[in-house]
Design a protein around this motif. Structure first.
Motif, PDB file in Angstrom:
ATOM      1  N   SER A 196      17.613  -0.159   7.910  1.00 50.07           N
ATOM      2  CA  SER A 196      17.813  -1.765   8.098  1.00 50.07           C
ATOM      3  C   SER A 196      19.759  -1.448   7.012  1.00 50.07           C
ATOM      4  O   SER A 196      19.288  -0.486   6.310  1.00 50.07           O
ATOM      5  N   TRP A 197      20.771  -1.660   7.656  1.00 54.76           N
ATOM      6  CA  TRP A 197      22.289  -1.537   6.384  1.00 54.76           C
ATOM      7  C   TRP A 197      21.571  -2.168   5.562  1.00 54.76           C
ATOM      8  O   TRP A 197      20.559  -3.106   5.729  1.00 54.76           O
ATOM      9  N   SER A 221      21.855   4.377   5.753  1.00 55.86           N
ATOM     10  CA  SER A 221      22.605   5.560   6.763  1.00 55.86           C
ATOM     11  C   SER A 221      21.514   6.086   7.250  1.00 55.86           C
ATOM     12  O   SER A 221      21.963   6.697   8.373  1.00 55.86           O
ATOM     13  N   MET A 245      16.293  -8.301   8.890  1.00 56.71           N
ATOM     14  CA  MET A 245      16.932  -7.175   8.791  1.00 56.71           C
ATOM     15  C   MET A 245      18.760  -6.824   9.278  1.00 56.71           C
ATOM     16  O   MET A 245      19.620  -7.967   9.127  1.00 56.71           O
ATOM     17  N   ASN A 246      19.659  -6.028   8.331  1.00 57.91           N
ATOM     18  CA  ASN A 246      21.021  -6.103   8.099  1.00 57.91           C
ATOM     19  C   ASN A 246      21.525  -6.905   7.513  1.00 57.91           C
ATOM     20  O   ASN A 246      22.863  -7.256   7.585  1.00 57.91           O
ATOM     21  N   TYR A 247      20.844  -7.147   6.789  1.00 63.68           N
ATOM     22  CA  TYR A 247      21.329  -8.953   6.202  1.00 63.68           C
ATOM     23  C   TYR A 247      22.811  -8.069   5.119  1.00 63.68           C
ATOM     24  O   TYR A 247      22.314  -7.115   5.041  1.00 63.68           O
ATOM     25  N   LYS A 256      26.055  -7.858   6.836  1.00 57.66           N
ATOM     26  CA  LYS A 256      26.906  -6.402   7.197  1.00 57.66           C
ATOM     27  C   LYS A 256      27.490  -6.682   7.533  1.00 57.66           C
ATOM     28  O   LYS A 256      28.022  -7.988   7.981  1.00 57.66           O
TER      29      LYS A 256
END
Length: 400
Positions: free
Chosen positions: A288-289, A292, A395-397, A399
């Motif tokens: 996940s963001w 990287s 996920m990717n909270y 971003k």
């Protein structure tokens, strides 16, 4: 038996005792103003403030010694040492109490509890091993003596060195771009990396806002070498993430963003996201963001493994002051409610990283953590922490 505090009065007594301890140590060094082992993680390339918000320049009293050893002081403008990245960086953004949760939040929480239970039954605070020292340096202007910004030593460095690459992972190639990033690094004389097999080390130049990280670091014949890491220039414009595939953590998330400093504990407040290392994580292909990259390993395809890079926080409805926590545990719990954790690495046990005491010891201070922990073992400081009340973000909270 660990001594715990359960109310604000006890915490205030604890803070006053710590401030007195640090002031006694600092006065012995003629410094006039000071605010006051779990297993290692994985680095390499991966699987294939002081102010409450923002990275603002803040006036700080800096004191050093002249050639005769007499204290000297001057007010300077210095970037907040706890906020070196962009003010918009995820590291400094609180999580709203009403933020939506991950649909698998309760599943991930159970996985976290199982990992803690099955690996020593505790969450350790890494200090001397598997926790990076962060050497703040100044390469232009100012005194030639060590100066201090709100309790943090700033090392004057006039000589730069080229850090060589050594292939500790036997990959059979030299990453020439990384070698280029490691040219002209201002490493203070006498600096040492962390203990343990990861041998991490971080350098941050306040004069140029440049960050260097090193993983599996060593000196051979007077020459510095490292197996992986990276460099970030102009950190104040950076979101706080190494570009792929650089950085010493498995996710490319810098130590300087998510480690806990002695100054923060003595001040009683942590104003940033905290990095957390897990034992098990989803496959390196699933992360996940803001990560990287990932070193997650799940060869048996165990379902619902926690992905690296995911954010989690302590349920904001928990009354932290009513819990039977140590004072340090309470400080971390309140930060976990406001800013949360980010999964930034794998390790042999669930663990958090402190700023390695080598950062302070080079300037003549003792290891601050025995006093900060009230002489409680590092694996007992978070005793009673409500890990069962953790909430995982989508996920990717956050971003952009």
């Amino acid at each position: 038996m660990a001594v715990v505090a359960s109310n604000d009065a006890a915490s205030q007594r604890f803070s006053a005792r710590l401030q007195g301890f640090f002031m006694r140590q600092v006065l012995g060094l003629s410094i006039a103003f000071v605010l006051f082992v779990a297993n290692g993680g994985c680095g390499g390339e991966g699987g294939s403030s002081l102010s409450a918000g923002g990275n603002v320049a803040a006036a700080a009293t800096v004191t050093g010694r002249d050639d005769a050893g007499t204290p000297t002081g001057a007010a300077i403008q210095a970037t907040s040492l706890s906020h070196v990245f962009s003010p918009r960086s995820f590291w400094y953004q609180p999580i709203p109490a009403n933020a939506p949760l991950n649909p698998k939040s309760s599943i991930y929480t159970q996985d976290l509890l199982e990992q803690i239970k099955n690996h020593y039954g505790t969450v350790n605070l890494n200090t001397t091993s598997f926790a990076s020292p962060i050497y703040y340096v100044r390469t232009s202007g100012g005194s030639d003596a060590v100066t201090w910004v709100d309790g943090t030593p700033i090392y004057p460095v006039r000589k730069r060195v080229n850090v060589k690459f050594w292939d500790c992972q036997n990959k059979g190639r030299t990453p020439h771009e990384l070698v280029e990033q490691w040219r002209g690094v201002p490493i203070p004389a006498g600096a040492t990396p962390a203990n343990g097999s990861d041998s991490e080390m971080s350098i941050y130049d306040l004069s140029t806002h440049t960050l260097w990280e090193f993983w599996v670091t060593r000196r051979v014949g007077g020459e510095w070498q490292a197996c992986w890491g990276g460099r970030v220039r102009d950190t104040m414009q950076n979101p706080g993430i190494f570009p792929h595939p650089y950085g010493a953590t498995a996710t490319g998330l810098p130590f300087i963003g998510g480690e806990i400093s002695a100054e923060e504990l003595a001040r009683g407040q942590i104003n940033h996201v905290i990095g957390i290392a897990l034992v098990n994580a989803a496959s390196w292909k699933e992360f996940s963001w803001p990560a990287s990259r990932s070193d997650g390993y799940n060869p048996n395809d165990v379902p619902d493994r926690i992905p690296e890079g995911i954010r989690l926080r302590l349920d904001p409805s928990v009354d932290v002051d009513a819990l039977n926590l140590t004072p340090v545990g309470r400080i971390i719990a309140k930060a976990a409610q406001k800013y949360g954790f980010v999964v930034w690495d794998k390790a042999g046990a669930v663990s958090l990283r402190m700023v390695n005491p080598a950062s302070y010891e080079l300037a003549g201070l003792p290891n601050p953590y025995p006093a900060l922990f009230d002489n409680i073992a590092s694996y007992d400081v978070l005793k009673g922490f409500p890990w069962d009340k953790m909430q995982f973000m989508p996920m990717n909270y956050g971003k952009p």
